[in-house]
Design a protein around this motif. Structure first.
Motif, short mmCIF file in Angstrom:
data_model
loop_
_atom_site.label_atom_id
_atom_site.label_comp_id
_atom_site.label_asym_id
_atom_site.label_seq_id
_atom_site.Cartn_x
_atom_site.Cartn_y
_atom_site.Cartn_z
N ARG A 121 5.32 30.53 13.71
CA ARG A 121 5.80 30.57 15.10
C ARG A 121 7.31 30.86 15.15
NH1 ARG A 121 2.30 32.27 17.94
NH2 ARG A 121 3.68 31.77 19.71
N ILE A 122 8.06 30.31 14.20
CA ILE A 122 9.49 30.62 14.13
C ILE A 122 9.68 32.12 13.94
CG2 ILE A 122 11.61 30.30 12.78
CD1 ILE A 122 10.63 27.49 12.09
N LEU A 123 8.91 32.68 13.02
CA LEU A 123 9.01 34.11 12.73
C LEU A 123 8.65 34.94 13.96
CD1 LEU A 123 9.30 36.37 10.53
CD2 LEU A 123 6.81 36.22 10.30
N TYR A 124 7.56 34.59 14.62
CA TYR A 124 7.12 35.37 15.78
C TYR A 124 8.15 35.29 16.92
CZ TYR A 124 4.31 37.12 19.64
OH TYR A 124 3.86 37.84 20.71
N HIS A 125 8.74 34.13 17.09
CA HIS A 125 9.74 33.98 18.14
C HIS A 125 10.94 34.89 17.90
CE1 HIS A 125 12.46 32.18 21.03
NE2 HIS A 125 13.31 31.90 20.06
N LYS A 126 11.30 35.11 16.63
CA LYS A 126 12.47 35.91 16.32
C LYS A 126 12.16 37.41 16.24
CE LYS A 126 15.67 34.43 16.26
NZ LYS A 126 16.47 34.08 17.47
N THR A 127 10.94 37.78 15.84
CA THR A 127 10.61 39.21 15.67
C THR A 127 9.83 39.77 16.85
OG1 THR A 127 8.53 38.72 14.52
CG2 THR A 127 10.54 38.92 13.18
N ASN A 128 9.08 38.91 17.53
CA ASN A 128 8.19 39.35 18.60
C ASN A 128 7.24 40.45 18.10
OD1 ASN A 128 7.22 39.14 21.25
ND2 ASN A 128 8.44 40.88 21.94
N SER A 129 6.85 40.32 16.82
CA SER A 129 5.96 41.30 16.19
C SER A 129 4.66 40.62 15.77
CB SER A 129 6.64 41.93 14.97
OG SER A 129 5.74 42.70 14.22
N ALA A 130 3.55 41.07 16.37
CA ALA A 130 2.26 40.51 16.01
C ALA A 130 1.89 40.87 14.57
CB ALA A 130 1.19 41.01 16.98
N VAL A 131 2.26 42.08 14.14
CA VAL A 131 1.95 42.52 12.78
C VAL A 131 2.66 41.63 11.76
CG1 VAL A 131 2.15 44.41 11.12
CG2 VAL A 131 1.53 44.89 13.50
N ALA A 132 3.95 41.38 11.99
CA ALA A 132 4.71 40.52 11.08
C ALA A 132 4.13 39.11 11.06
CB ALA A 132 6.17 40.49 11.50
N TYR A 133 3.72 38.63 12.21
CA TYR A 133 3.15 37.28 12.30
C TYR A 133 1.86 37.17 11.50
CZ TYR A 133 1.11 33.10 14.45
OH TYR A 133 0.54 31.88 14.66
N ASP A 486 9.83 43.39 8.30
CA ASP A 486 9.68 43.89 9.67
C ASP A 486 10.81 44.86 10.02
OD1 ASP A 486 8.38 43.61 12.43
OD2 ASP A 486 10.46 43.06 12.85
N ILE A 487 12.03 44.54 9.57
CA ILE A 487 13.17 45.45 9.80
C ILE A 487 12.93 46.79 9.10
CG2 ILE A 487 15.63 45.82 9.37
CD1 ILE A 487 16.04 42.83 9.68
N ILE A 488 12.43 46.70 7.85
CA ILE A 488 12.16 47.93 7.08
C ILE A 488 11.11 48.78 7.77
CG2 ILE A 488 11.23 48.81 4.91
CD1 ILE A 488 12.46 46.35 3.55
N LEU A 489 10.07 48.14 8.28
CA LEU A 489 8.97 48.88 8.91
C LEU A 489 9.42 49.60 10.18
CD1 LEU A 489 6.04 46.35 8.46
CD2 LEU A 489 6.30 48.56 7.33
N ARG A 490 10.50 49.17 10.76
CA ARG A 490 10.99 49.82 11.98
C ARG A 490 11.85 51.04 11.66
NH1 ARG A 490 10.36 46.14 16.36
NH2 ARG A 490 9.78 44.06 15.65
N HIS A 491 12.13 51.29 10.37
CA HIS A 491 12.91 52.46 9.96
C HIS A 491 12.02 53.36 9.12
CE1 HIS A 491 16.02 49.51 10.98
NE2 HIS A 491 16.85 50.53 11.14
N LYS A 492 11.67 54.51 9.64
CA LYS A 492 10.70 55.39 9.00
C LYS A 492 11.19 55.89 7.65
CE LYS A 492 8.63 56.98 13.32
NZ LYS A 492 8.30 58.15 14.17
N VAL A 493 12.50 56.13 7.50
CA VAL A 493 13.02 56.70 6.25
C VAL A 493 12.87 55.70 5.10
CG1 VAL A 493 15.06 57.64 5.12
CG2 VAL A 493 14.64 58.13 7.54
N LEU A 494 13.15 54.43 5.38
CA LEU A 494 13.11 53.42 4.33
C LEU A 494 11.70 52.90 4.06
CD1 LEU A 494 16.18 51.26 5.42
CD2 LEU A 494 16.12 52.99 3.63
N ARG A 495 10.83 53.05 5.02
CA ARG A 495 9.54 52.38 4.98
C ARG A 495 8.76 52.68 3.70
NH1 ARG A 495 5.97 54.07 9.78
NH2 ARG A 495 7.83 53.32 10.84
N LEU A 496 8.48 53.94 3.44
CA LEU A 496 7.61 54.31 2.33
C LEU A 496 8.23 53.98 0.98
CD1 LEU A 496 4.98 55.61 1.42
CD2 LEU A 496 6.14 57.83 1.46
N CYS A 497 9.49 54.33 0.80
CA CYS A 497 10.15 54.12 -0.49
C CYS A 497 10.24 52.65 -0.86
CB CYS A 497 11.54 54.74 -0.48
SG CYS A 497 11.53 56.54 -0.30
#
Length: 527
Positions: A121-133, A486-497
């Motif tokens: 719940r702490i994580l979801y409150h800070k990211t508001n990301s269901a996937v990360a949760y 979650d931060i990485i997933l929001r940046h397409k360039v960094l995501r895959l590598c």
């Protein structure tokens, strides 16, 4: 169909995730049931540290004395803080000795599941990301370091749960400034503190967060009142402990009197400091270790361990192999009142201690880099690549495991090492990312994680090395790791590598842990 799944697995569906965490917790309890053996009447094995935890608690219930003695007169002890007894005694009132231990195991699985949910719940409150949760819930659902302690009468699960719930209450306090959340944060922290005293180093972080939680300026008396409310439970328990120790033992002892010396032999603390100086193994219960070499007479081990296990740079012209052997002979042979005068024995023990001190000072003076850096790096690698046993992998050789346990062994280690290894880097990233921002939640959480590594591998390494000490900080580490992911997933360039690199590293580490022989080779090359 997709919309239906989204409705089912939405983060607001609290019941689903709590039931899932309870199910996976008790399922793993059954999977690893009997891994360390089973004693009659218990659902676990009462051995090692569990013996003293149970003896202290049981003596307090049966004889009214917090004593480590197996028989009368039950002398008051300060061997361990009474955190386990605080949880055990209410259960003991309603159950037998064996039943209370079994109830303790059931209760700690429940507490750990609730704390996992709170961290999510702490994580979801800070990211508001269901996937990360959802990813975080899956990560902590199948986590071996936490799961293996669910089957043991040890403080790791409850200290993890209480620390996480304390952070959860603290974050809720910051959102609405309600004093009841601050009080319960202090309550849970006090319980965690008396289970694992080293968690006391986080008190300044709590104070900083409480101070920053109020967005408007407040006067000193208000701050002091809030700090006092937060520490009220800890102060009450600590006061009772100090008064009890003074009345019973006529000494001022605010903590665990033998916190870093589990063997009741005076030179043993010096042994730990000396061996830690070159990154050796001073656990006397481990065969062929440096600690076992010294404790040969005390553990009745007839195996002669060669002195060549000690590094050559330990010895000098005035401190030779014979000096080390003399220290062992004088300080570690059991005292026999029929053949030796007590004054002579004590003089020999002191002489042994002085020899060990000279060894350590010479090592520090002649090889400062090896003493302060190399030894610590050795423990760092041993923490990541435990060989022959450890928190992060099963104590059973992989070929002997059935298919289900083999799957858990590889899968759970991958998730854990991925979280711990990358979690530390995540904490550093989060710290600098939020350093200049008004939101202090993740800044404080990252400092929790960074301090946990410093404690485990830098500071406490001089007197004690236990991977179990890191278990209490695993949930904050996982939270930082998922947030960074979650931060990485929001940046397409960094995501895959980056994700590809993380997966490769996790698989390699897991395979190394699954093959002790290969892990031993890698360790020898690295250190």
């Amino acid at each position: 169909m997709i919309n239906f799944l989204k409705r089912i697995f939405r983060p607001e569906n609290h019941t689903l995730y709590i039931v899932w965490l309870l199910f996976t917790g008790y399922f793993q309890f059954l999977i690893f049931y009997g891994e360390m053996g089973i004693d009659p009447g218990y659902w676990t094995s009462i051995r090692g540290d569990a013996v003293t935890y149970l003896r202290l608690s049981e003596n307090l219930y049966e004889h009214g004395t917090y004593s480590n003695d197996e028989k009368p007169p039950y002398t008051p002890s300060i061997y361990r803080l009474p955190g386990m007894a605080i949880i055990y005694l209410p259960l003991r009132i309603f159950f037998s000795k064996e039943g209370a231990v079994n109830a303790f195991l059931i209760l700690q699985v429940f507490a750990l599941a609730v704390s996992k949910f709170a961290a999510g719940r702490i994580l979801y409150h800070k990211t508001n990301s269901a996937v990360a949760y959802v990813f975080f819930i899956l990560l902590v659902s199948f986590n071996y370091p936490l799961s293996r302690f669910q089957n043991r009468f040890l403080p790791e699960c409850f200290s993890t749960a209480f620390l996480t719930l304390s952070i959860w209450c603290l974050f809720h306090y910051a959102r609405n400034l309600k004093m009841n959340f601050l009080f319960f944060s202090g309550l849970f922290y006090a319980l965690a503190l008396f289970l694992r005293p080293y968690l006391g180093v986080f008190i300044p972080l709590y104070f900083y967060y409480i101070y920053k939680a109020d967005r408007k300026p407040i006067n000193f008396s208000t701050i002091l009142n809030r700090f006092t409310l937060f520490l009220s439970v800890a102060l009450v328990i600590e006061t009772c402990w100090v008064v009890r120790n003074f009345l019973s033992l006529k000494k001022f002892e605010p903590f665990d009197g033998t916190m870093f010396c589990t063997m009741n032999v005076p030179p043993y603390c010096e042994i730990r400091k000396l061996i830690a100086g070159f990154g050796g193994d001073y656990t006397y219960w481990t065969k062929n270790s440096h600690g076992r070499w010294f404790a040969k007479y005390l553990v009745n081990d007839s195996t002669e361990i060669p002195v060549t296990i000690f590094p050559n740079h330990l010895f000098t012209e005035g401190l030779t192999v014979d000096s080390l052997i003399l220290a062992r002979e004088l300080g570690f042979k059991p005292f026999n009142p029929q053949t030796m005068d007590s004054a002579v024995y004590l003089a020999n023990v002191e002489h042994s201690r002085q020899i060990l001190v000279r060894f350590r000072k010479a090592l520090k003076k002649n090889h400062p880099l090896r003493y302060y850096l190399e030894g610590r790096l050795r423990y760092l690698f041993k923490g990541i690549f435990p060989v022959g046993g450890g928190v992060y992998h099963l104590n059973v050789p992989l070929p002997r495991l059935d298919l289900i346990k083999t799957f858990f062994h590889v899968f759970l280690n991958s998730g854990t090492i991925l979280s711990i290894g990358v979690g530390f880097l995540s904490s550093v990233i989060i710290f600098f990312y939020y350093l200049k921002k008004p939101d202090k939640d993740w800044l404080v959480l990252s400092l929790f994680c960074i301090l946990s590594y410093m404690l485990t591998y830098i500071y406490f390494v001089s007197v004690e090395v236990r991977q179990t000490w890191q278990v209490s900080l695993l949930l904050p580490m996982f939270t930082s790791f998922v947030f960074t992911t979650d931060i990485i997933l929001r940046h397409k360039v960094l995501r895959l590598c980056i994700l590809t690199l993380i997966i490769i590293v996790a698989v390699i580490v897991s395979l190394l842990q699954s093959m002790p022989a290969l892990s031993q080779i890698v360790m020898s090359k690295l250190v």
